[in-house]
Design a protein around this motif. Structure first.
Motif, PDB file in Angstrom:
ATOM      1  N   PHE A 100       2.165  -7.900  -9.534  1.00  0.00           N
ATOM      2  CA  PHE A 100       1.636  -6.680  -9.185  1.00  0.00           C
ATOM      3  C   PHE A 100       1.260  -5.490 -10.075  1.00  0.00           C
ATOM      4  N   GLU A 101       2.248  -5.655 -10.898  1.00  0.00           N
ATOM      5  CA  GLU A 101       2.113  -4.535 -11.932  1.00  0.00           C
ATOM      6  C   GLU A 101       0.979  -4.822 -12.596  1.00  0.00           C
ATOM      7  N   LYS A 102       0.865  -5.953 -13.353  1.00  0.00           N
ATOM      8  CA  LYS A 102      -0.474  -6.238 -14.266  1.00  0.00           C
ATOM      9  C   LYS A 102      -1.606  -6.340 -13.357  1.00  0.00           C
ATOM     10  N   SER A 103      -1.890  -6.753 -12.204  1.00  0.00           N
ATOM     11  CA  SER A 103      -3.046  -6.642 -11.208  1.00  0.00           C
ATOM     12  C   SER A 103      -3.422  -5.216 -11.358  1.00  0.00           C
ATOM     13  N   VAL A 104      -2.588  -4.297 -10.762  1.00  0.00           N
ATOM     14  CA  VAL A 104      -2.826  -2.811 -10.785  1.00  0.00           C
ATOM     15  C   VAL A 104      -3.131  -2.230 -11.846  1.00  0.00           C
ATOM     16  N   GLU A 105      -2.400  -2.563 -13.080  1.00  0.00           N
ATOM     17  CA  GLU A 105      -2.786  -2.013 -14.455  1.00  0.00           C
ATOM     18  C   GLU A 105      -4.319  -2.475 -14.742  1.00  0.00           C
ATOM     19  N   LYS A 106      -4.692  -3.753 -14.406  1.00  0.00           N
ATOM     20  CA  LYS A 106      -5.996  -4.137 -14.756  1.00  0.00           C
ATOM     21  C   LYS A 106      -7.037  -3.372 -13.841  1.00  0.00           C
ATOM     22  N   THR A 158      -0.901 -10.327   3.521  1.00  0.00           N
ATOM     23  CA  THR A 158      -1.825  -9.247   3.739  1.00  0.00           C
ATOM     24  C   THR A 158      -1.194  -7.662   3.470  1.00  0.00           C
ATOM     25  N   ASP A 159      -0.082  -7.658   3.522  1.00  0.00           N
ATOM     26  CA  ASP A 159       0.748  -6.382   3.533  1.00  0.00           C
ATOM     27  C   ASP A 159       0.677  -6.142   1.999  1.00  0.00           C
ATOM     28  N   LEU A 160       0.810  -7.041   1.214  1.00  0.00           N
ATOM     29  CA  LEU A 160       0.931  -6.739  -0.433  1.00  0.00           C
ATOM     30  C   LEU A 160      -0.775  -6.737  -0.686  1.00  0.00           C
ATOM     31  N   GLY A 161      -1.541  -7.399  -0.063  1.00  0.00           N
ATOM     32  CA  GLY A 161      -2.870  -7.271  -0.885  1.00  0.00           C
ATOM     33  C   GLY A 161      -3.655  -5.946  -0.472  1.00  0.00           C
ATOM     34  N   MET A 162      -3.350  -5.357   0.658  1.00  0.00           N
ATOM     35  CA  MET A 162      -3.906  -3.980   0.761  1.00  0.00           C
ATOM     36  C   MET A 162      -3.008  -2.970  -0.016  1.00  0.00           C
ATOM     37  N   GLN A 163      -1.723  -3.044  -0.153  1.00  0.00           N
ATOM     38  CA  GLN A 163      -1.138  -2.185  -1.063  1.00  0.00           C
ATOM     39  C   GLN A 163      -1.571  -2.302  -2.366  1.00  0.00           C
ATOM     40  N   LEU A 164      -2.180  -3.477  -3.008  1.00  0.00           N
ATOM     41  CA  LEU A 164      -2.454  -3.639  -4.188  1.00  0.00           C
ATOM     42  C   LEU A 164      -3.759  -2.938  -4.315  1.00  0.00           C
ATOM     43  N   MET A 165      -4.681  -2.849  -3.384  1.00  0.00           N
ATOM     44  CA  MET A 165      -5.911  -2.347  -3.492  1.00  0.00           C
ATOM     45  C   MET A 165      -5.943  -0.643  -3.179  1.00  0.00           C
ATOM     46  N   ILE A 167      -3.134   1.103  -4.204  1.00  0.00           N
ATOM     47  CA  ILE A 167      -2.335   2.016  -5.196  1.00  0.00           C
ATOM     48  C   ILE A 167      -3.315   1.802  -6.591  1.00  0.00           C
ATOM     49  N   GLY A 168      -4.236   0.746  -6.723  1.00  0.00           N
ATOM     50  CA  GLY A 168      -5.162   0.843  -7.791  1.00  0.00           C
ATOM     51  C   GLY A 168      -6.127   2.005  -7.946  1.00  0.00           C
ATOM     52  N   SER A 169      -6.123   2.601  -6.750  1.00  0.00           N
ATOM     53  CA  SER A 169      -7.048   3.870  -6.821  1.00  0.00           C
ATOM     54  C   SER A 169      -6.283   5.122  -7.044  1.00  0.00           C
ATOM     55  N   LEU A 170      -4.668   5.227  -7.337  1.00  0.00           N
ATOM     56  CA  LEU A 170      -4.036   6.324  -7.418  1.00  0.00           C
ATOM     57  C   LEU A 170      -3.755   6.618  -8.619  1.00  0.00           C
ATOM     58  N   SER A 171      -4.893   7.239  -9.391  1.00  0.00           N
ATOM     59  CA  SER A 171      -4.870   7.844 -10.568  1.00  0.00           C
ATOM     60  C   SER A 171      -5.509   8.885 -10.747  1.00  0.00           C
ATOM     61  N   THR A 172      -5.429   9.935 -11.796  1.00  0.00           N
ATOM     62  CA  THR A 172      -6.324  11.063 -12.188  1.00  0.00           C
ATOM     63  C   THR A 172      -6.441  11.077 -13.557  1.00  0.00           C
ATOM     64  N   ARG A 181       3.996   5.453 -10.042  1.00  0.00           N
ATOM     65  CA  ARG A 181       4.937   6.142  -9.467  1.00  0.00           C
ATOM     66  C   ARG A 181       5.042   5.646  -7.906  1.00  0.00           C
ATOM     67  N   TYR A 182       3.928   5.466  -7.569  1.00  0.00           N
ATOM     68  CA  TYR A 182       3.690   4.737  -6.166  1.00  0.00           C
ATOM     69  C   TYR A 182       3.971   3.092  -6.125  1.00  0.00           C
ATOM     70  N   LEU A 183       3.762   2.439  -7.035  1.00  0.00           N
ATOM     71  CA  LEU A 183       4.039   1.055  -7.360  1.00  0.00           C
ATOM     72  C   LEU A 183       5.614   1.063  -7.240  1.00  0.00           C
ATOM     73  N   THR A 184       6.256   2.068  -7.854  1.00  0.00           N
ATOM     74  CA  THR A 184       7.896   1.914  -7.971  1.00  0.00           C
ATOM     75  C   THR A 184       8.284   2.129  -6.552  1.00  0.00           C
ATOM     76  N   LEU A 185       7.728   3.047  -5.659  1.00  0.00           N
ATOM     77  CA  LEU A 185       8.136   3.238  -4.352  1.00  0.00           C
ATOM     78  C   LEU A 185       7.934   2.101  -3.635  1.00  0.00           C
ATOM     79  N   LEU A 186       6.872   1.623  -3.486  1.00  0.00           N
ATOM     80  CA  LEU A 186       6.352   0.226  -3.008  1.00  0.00           C
ATOM     81  C   LEU A 186       7.354  -0.882  -3.313  1.00  0.00           C
ATOM     82  N   PHE A 187       7.794  -1.116  -4.623  1.00  0.00           N
ATOM     83  CA  PHE A 187       8.959  -2.015  -4.832  1.00  0.00           C
ATOM     84  C   PHE A 187      10.190  -1.625  -4.273  1.00  0.00           C
ATOM     85  N   ASP A 188      10.849  -0.371  -3.972  1.00  0.00           N
ATOM     86  CA  ASP A 188      11.939  -0.169  -3.615  1.00  0.00           C
ATOM     87  C   ASP A 188      11.670  -0.545  -2.085  1.00  0.00           C
TER      88      ASP A 188
END
Length: 221
Positions: A100-106, A158-165, A167-172, A181-188
């Motif tokens: 998930f980290e590599k997928s969101v990173e990409k 499906t839970d993880l699929g939606m989270q992946l999409m 969290i991938g939009s959460l950057s500025t 930050r939010y991926l860490t919260l998700l993992f917890d």
């Protein structure tokens, strides 16, 4: 009896090779341009960077949807490769979170990738293609982590699929890695714990993912 090739046949072979090379060049360049400018980037910019005529781009991909589809298939291949690498990591939880980290990173590094994935996956037919390719890999990573007692048992693919999409939009521009930050919260939240709060509803069925992807795009299904 061996039939000798004709001059016409010999002349066609290099053309086919050139066409294949041009196609790959267009896809590689389009990926770079879309990563910077999004899917609205023009064919003229793709052609300029690739060092070819814009007519060549149009001949290979007359419709923008065809180019997006080709990029989608390439990105799915890349996601599958990431999943296979994750499956080779001995620790089940580490393999799942690494995927998930590599997928969101990409996604975050490639603006065009996110738009390609959201736009194409929002089409119900392509949703099926993506699910058939990536779904079994994610499911396997999840089952392995659940069997190890690391991942909570009530989480669905499906839970993880939606989270992946999402969290991938959460950057500025000011915080390009805010998504971490939010991926860490998700993992917890995904960790199996005795005091985990039970999830209040069932995960959405696969059929509902089409509507949810359309919602991400802000358009009606």
């Amino acid at each position: 009896m061996t039939i000798a090739s004709t001059p016409t046949q010999d002349a066609e072979r290099p053309l086919r090779k050139d066409a294949a090379r041009n196609r790959e060049l267009i896809l590689e360049t389009a990926a770079e341009v879309f990563a910077e400018q999004g899917l609205e980037a023009g064919y003229d910019e793709i052609a300029r960077r690739a060092g070819i005529g814009v007519g060549t781009v149009y001949r290979r991909f007359p419709e923008r949807s065809e180019l997006v589809q080709a990029l989608f298939e390439t990105r799915i291949d890349e996601m599958v490769a990431i999943g296979e690498q994750a499956a080779a990591i001995p620790d089940a939880w580490e393999g799942l979170t690494w995927f998930f980290e590599k997928s969101v990173e990409k996604q975050v590094a490639d603006r065009g990738l996110k738009e390609v994935m959201v736009q194409t996956l929002s089409e119900s037919g392509q949703m099926t293609v993506g699910r058939e390719r990536i779904g079994p890999i994610v499911e396997s990573l999840m089952e392995r982590a659940q069997a190890d007692g690391a991942l909570r048992q009530d989480v669905e693919v499906t839970d993880l699929g939606m989270q992946l999409m999402l969290i991938g939009s959460l950057s500025t521009p000011e915080q390009p890695e805010l998504w971490r930050r939010y991926l860490t919260l998700l993992f917890d939240g995904l960790r199996a714990r005795p005091d985990s709060t039970p999830l209040p509803l069932e995960a959405p069925p696969d059929e509902a993912m089409h509507m949810l992807m359309c919602n991400l795009q802000g358009r009606r299904a």
